[in-house]
Structures are given as C-alpha cells and as structure tokens.
Design an enzyme around this catalytic site. Structure first.
Site, PDB file in Angstrom:
ATOM      1  N   LEU A   1     -12.329 -10.363  22.419  1.00  0.00           N
ATOM      2  CA  LEU A   1     -11.738  -9.998  21.133  1.00  0.00           C
ATOM      3  C   LEU A   1     -10.947 -11.149  20.523  1.00  0.00           C
ATOM      4  O   LEU A   1     -10.903 -11.292  19.295  1.00  0.00           O
ATOM      5  CB  LEU A   1     -10.838  -8.772  21.301  1.00  0.00           C
ATOM      6  CG  LEU A   1     -11.570  -7.447  21.561  1.00  0.00           C
ATOM      7  CD1 LEU A   1     -10.575  -6.328  21.810  1.00  0.00           C
ATOM      8  CD2 LEU A   1     -12.487  -7.093  20.402  1.00  0.00           C
TER       9      LEU A   1
ATOM     10  N   ARG B   1     -11.704 -12.257  16.771  1.00  0.00           N
ATOM     11  CA  ARG B   1     -10.733 -12.260  15.672  1.00  0.00           C
ATOM     12  C   ARG B   1     -10.760 -13.572  14.908  1.00  0.00           C
ATOM     13  O   ARG B   1     -10.656 -13.598  13.682  1.00  0.00           O
ATOM     14  CB  ARG B   1      -9.334 -11.991  16.225  1.00  0.00           C
ATOM     15  CG  ARG B   1      -9.129 -10.573  16.682  1.00  0.00           C
ATOM     16  CD  ARG B   1      -7.933 -10.402  17.580  1.00  0.00           C
ATOM     17  NE  ARG B   1      -7.851  -9.027  18.058  1.00  0.00           N
ATOM     18  CZ  ARG B   1      -7.205  -8.638  19.139  1.00  0.00           C
ATOM     19  NH1 ARG B   1      -6.559  -9.531  19.880  1.00  0.00           N
ATOM     20  NH2 ARG B   1      -7.185  -7.379  19.498  1.00  0.00           N
TER      21      ARG B   1
ATOM     22  N   PHE C   1     -11.570  -3.024  12.703  1.00  0.00           N
ATOM     23  CA  PHE C   1     -12.183  -3.472  13.956  1.00  0.00           C
ATOM     24  C   PHE C   1     -11.660  -4.832  14.414  1.00  0.00           C
ATOM     25  O   PHE C   1     -10.932  -5.488  13.702  1.00  0.00           O
ATOM     26  CB  PHE C   1     -13.704  -3.415  13.926  1.00  0.00           C
ATOM     27  CG  PHE C   1     -14.440  -4.191  12.872  1.00  0.00           C
ATOM     28  CD1 PHE C   1     -15.721  -3.796  12.510  1.00  0.00           C
ATOM     29  CD2 PHE C   1     -13.914  -5.323  12.261  1.00  0.00           C
ATOM     30  CE1 PHE C   1     -16.451  -4.508  11.559  1.00  0.00           C
ATOM     31  CE2 PHE C   1     -14.629  -6.035  11.324  1.00  0.00           C
ATOM     32  CZ  PHE C   1     -15.905  -5.619  10.965  1.00  0.00           C
ATOM     33  N   GLU C   2     -12.006  -5.199  15.647  1.00  0.00           N
ATOM     34  CA  GLU C   2     -11.430  -6.356  16.350  1.00  0.00           C
ATOM     35  C   GLU C   2      -9.928  -6.171  16.585  1.00  0.00           C
ATOM     36  O   GLU C   2      -9.161  -7.128  16.620  1.00  0.00           O
ATOM     37  CB  GLU C   2     -11.670  -7.665  15.579  1.00  0.00           C
ATOM     38  CG  GLU C   2     -13.126  -7.962  15.249  1.00  0.00           C
ATOM     39  CD  GLU C   2     -13.933  -8.369  16.468  1.00  0.00           C
ATOM     40  OE1 GLU C   2     -13.387  -8.390  17.583  1.00  0.00           O
ATOM     41  OE2 GLU C   2     -15.122  -8.654  16.305  1.00  0.00           O
ATOM     42  N   GLY C   3      -9.513  -4.918  16.731  1.00  0.00           N
ATOM     43  CA  GLY C   3      -8.092  -4.607  16.863  1.00  0.00           C
ATOM     44  C   GLY C   3      -7.519  -4.370  15.479  1.00  0.00           C
ATOM     45  O   GLY C   3      -7.623  -5.234  14.605  1.00  0.00           O
TER      46      GLY C   3
END
Length: 506
Positions: A173, A177, A312-314
């Site tokens: 991740l 990011r 998404f991606e945190g």
C-alpha cells in the site's frame, strides 16, 4: 525502473480513470507483493506472465466487515490433514479486476489469528468472483467480491511468512499510495485541458467564457494545486531513487527499506493529490455550466471517477492519522530528531529574535512564509505532545489538524525548492509562472496555518495554560502583503494561451 520513471508512467496513464485503475491493480499492487516477498519459484512462475499481461492480477485485502481496519479480516486458512494445501474460507470485497483476474494476492488468517498472504489462482475449486458492483464511477473497470468456500491453495503459494501478512499488505500500500498520487496528477491535467478547450470555445455576453475573471481565478487555483502536486510527488520519487543509488536494487529488502523510509511522504502524496484533483474537477465542472451535468461531455465522468481516490489505498482520514502518528513513533525510536528544532525555536522566541519579513518580494517572501508555517507547525506539534502525551493517538481531530499543517509545509517546500532551481537556471520559459504559483501557495498556506494553529492550540489548552503558547503564536503569526489576484491572472494567462497546463519542466 527508477521511481521517477514509474511515476511518469502512472501520470500518463492516469488521464484514463477506468484503465488507470485496472492497470494499477494489475501491475502495481497486484504485482509488487510477488516482487517484494515472492520466493524464487513464485517469481519465476508469475513475474514475467503478469508483466507481459499474459495473466491479469489483483489484490484482495478488503472484506465486507474490514476496510481500513485490514487486520480485522475474517477470512480463514486452515492447513489440511495431508499438509499440502491451506483451505481458505471468506469473502473479499471491492476487488478491482475481480471478474477477469487470473491470479490474486489474497489475505487470510491461518488458524484464525496469523494474518498471511497467499497467491490464489482463478479456477481453484471453491474460489469464484461475485457479481459486478454497480458503481458511481470507474464503470469501465471490474469491481467484484471474491468468494472462497473451502478453496484449496497449495502451501507453496504462501507469500512471505505465515503471520507476517501485514508486512506484505502495508509495504504494498505504501507503493500504491505514491503511484496513486502521480496518477491523479495525470487525471487533473486531462480534465483541465478538456475544460479549457470548452471555455475557450464557449461564449456568453459576446465574450469567451475563459475571459471572465471569476473563471480565470478558478483556472489559476487549479494550476497552483497541480504544480504543488507535481512537485511533491516527483520530489518523493527522486528521494527514493537517491536513497537506492549504489545499492542492490534487485534486493527486495533494500527497496522495502527505501520505501518505508518515505511512508509519511507517500501518505502525503496520496491525500494531497487526491484532494487537489477533486477541487480541480469541481472547478472544471463549473466551467462547463449545465453541460457539465450531461453525459455528452466527459467532465461528468471524470467527476464520478475521481471520488473513490480518497477512499482506496487507505482512506484519506487513515492516511492523515498516519502522518503525525508515524512521526511521533519515529521520534520515540530516535529516528527523527525533534528536540533540536524545538530547542532552536525556543531560544529564538526567548531572545525575541524572530526574523522580520524580507523587503524583496521575490521568492524570499515565499521562503519567509514557509518558515513561519514550519515554526507554527512545530509549536502546535510540541504543545500536542506535551499536553496529550501518549494519549495523543486518541485525539484524532488534533492529529488531522497537525497532518494538514504538515502537508502544507511539505507541499510548499517541494514547490519552492523546485522553483528556485528553475529561476536560477535562467533558461526556463515558465519560471516566472512557477514563481507566481509558489508565491500564491506559500502565502495562502501561511494564512491557513495561522488560523489552524490558533484553533488547534485553543482546543488543547485554555485559561492560564494558554497564555505562554499564545505568546509564541503571536510572535510567529504573520501575513505577507501581496496581490494574489495579479499573481493568479499571470498564471491563468499562460495556461489559457497554451490551452493546457504548461508549467511542467517535463
């Protein structure tokens, strides 16, 4: 490939939202885990095939009941009696490329508690994709559940170590990011170009829409945010490449260590760039007027496609908490020296020696604004740690405020360093416009920072306890006088004449 090259590729593909997401899930988060954690046999079996697009990959972490809290996953993996396969049961949610995946990185808990990554192939009995989700945007990409019902996965398909799946998930991740930050820059550039073409052609009151000052200000604001997003994304990539210089880049541990060193910056890239894109698209939508609301024009699709970037991606909220949280952890580990700058700031304030504003209206004043912003951020950070101590991790509103200050510092610092080099070269056609963008960004960031610093401080301390902190903020607060309208008109004029974002040096 160098990280700068990777980001350039992501940016160029990022102008096509659906394909960009499909590509990113396949060649980014769907491939990186095998590169970083795969055994020689796993790499031999999959890297070339995924890289050459002979098979399609995906990344399956999220579940119906666990999104940001990934370690709360409920998918289980139990070794069979023969010791040859793990039997997986559970459901993965919102999986990009789910309908057409050939191989996926799937996370499950061995024996119910050992979070572990697995390579799972399509066609495995008991493993199937659910129905396509009907989404707000990115309708050209596939998003499904992945369902595992007694799916038998060979023990040789364990990726990394049993119980160490969080290393696989979070390192992947971090890379994702960073690449997402560059991708949304590409999307913003395309949206601005399409919107400029429309606004140049469209006339109201016998005047081109693009010639109205209110709209040109929106163009300028978009260009400023684009310039800062570019600057911080490629600064991070360049820093990682510099850290890897002279090291064995084929060693996954070396790459992971380099990326982990810039985990805070990767979160900044994701949050700052995705939110810049949304603001830019909102302005582009407005440029189209009523036509932005109909499907005949592409801006409504861009608008819908972009919203998920903040999820998404945190989520951006999780990434905001990570920024100051990680810095605090590194301070406690001795990896970040906060004591030296805090002590230096204390001595300067005690001596009433805060530097005055420069007379020069060039980049010196932008540097002045940035330095004041950094000092304000340091002061609030010091107060937050002193007041809340270890309990600061529970004060999410304060952490979010700190993250916003830190992001503004990093974004302006990135733009200022880049612009100073461009001005110094004496050969850059758009150096003056880059300087105008940097000044606007620095002055507006300082204005925001002064208000934010006071509000955060007032939220943490009050009464007599506030007085010494208020004295510090009074000494550090400042306002740089400047005609932002004139600076924005300069930026807008160049971009309108070019018909596209033109401030890049690449």
């Amino acid at each position: 490939a160098p990280k700068v090259t990777s980001l350039l590729l992501c940016e160029k593909i990022g102008g096509n939202g659906d394909f960009s997401v499909t590509y990113g899930a396949h060649s980014g988060i769907g491939l990186a885990p095998i590169i970083l954690f795969g055994t020689p046999e796993q790499k031999k079996n999959w890297l070339s095939r995924i890289g050459m697009c002979e098979v399609t990959s995906c990344y399956a972490l999220t579940e119906p009941g666990s999104g940001s809290d990934a370690l709360a996953a409920r998918t289980t993996a139990v070794l069979n009696d023969a010791g040859t396969h793990y039997v997986l049961n559970g459901t993965k949610q919102f999986i990009t490329n789910g309908a057409w995946m050939d191989v996926g990185i799937v996370f499950a808990k061995v024996d119910g508690d050992k979070f572990t990554a697995f390579i799972v192939e399509a066609g495995t009995p008991g493993f199937k994709a659910g129905a396509e989700e009907h989404k707000l945007g990115l309708r050209g990409s596939s998003t499904t559940q992945l369902i595992l019902e007694d799916a038998e996965v060979p023990v040789g398909n364990v990726l990394g170590e049993i119980g160490k799946g969080h290393h696989v998930a979070f390192n992947t991740l971090n890379l994702g990011r960073l690449k997402l930050g560059a991708s949304v820059v590409g999307g913003a550039k395309r949206a601005l170009k399409e919107s400029l073409a429309y606004a140049i052609d469209r006339k109201q009151f016998r005047t081109r829409v693009i010639d109205f000052g209110a709209l040109r200000e929106q163009v300028a604001d978009s260009v400023v945010q684009l310039y800062l997003s570019e600057s911080l994304n490629y600064r991070i990539a360049g820093a990682i490449d510099a850290l890897l210089e002279g090291q064995d880049k084929s060693n996954p541990k070396v790459l992971m260590a380099a990326v982990e060193e810039y985990v805070v910056e990767a979160s900044i890239a994701k949050v700052y760039s995705s939110e810049a894109l949304d603001r830019i698209l909102d302005r582009c939508f407005q440029m189209h007027g009523g036509y932005g609301y109909v499907e005949e024009y592409c801006i409504e699709k861009f608008y819908r496609d972009a919203r998920v970037n903040r999820i998404f991606e945190g989520t951006n909220e999780i990434n905001r908490l990570l920024i100051p949280g990680t810095l605090i952890k590194r301070m406690m580990q001795g990896r970040v020296d906060a004591e030296t700058p805090i002590t230096a700031l204390e001595k300067m304030l005690a001596a009433d020696a805060v530097p005055p504003m420069p007379e020069d209206e060039g980049l010196e004043r932008a540097q002045f604004a940035l330095q004041r912003l950094k000092w304000l951020t340091t002061t609030v950070f010091q107060a937050a740690i002193g007041h809340h101590g270890l309990g600061l991790e529970r004060e999410q509103e304060v952490l979010v405020g700190l993250a916003n200050l830190i992001m503004d510092c990093f974004a302006v610092d990135s733009a200022l360093g880049r612009t100073a080099n461009r001005v110094a070269s004496g050969k850059d056609t758009y150096a003056g416009d880059a300087a105008a963008c940097t000044k606007v960004a620095a002055y507006e960031a300082l204005d925001r920072g002064v208000v934010s610093a006071w509000r955060l401080m007032e939220a943490m301390v009050d009464g007599e306890d506030l007085e010494p902190w208020a004295d510090k903020l009074n000494q550090l607060s400042a306002h740089v006088p400047a005609s932002l309208i004139a600076l924005k008109r300069q930026v807008a004029a160049s971009v309108v004449d070019a018909g596209a974002y033109c401030i890049s040096t690449y």
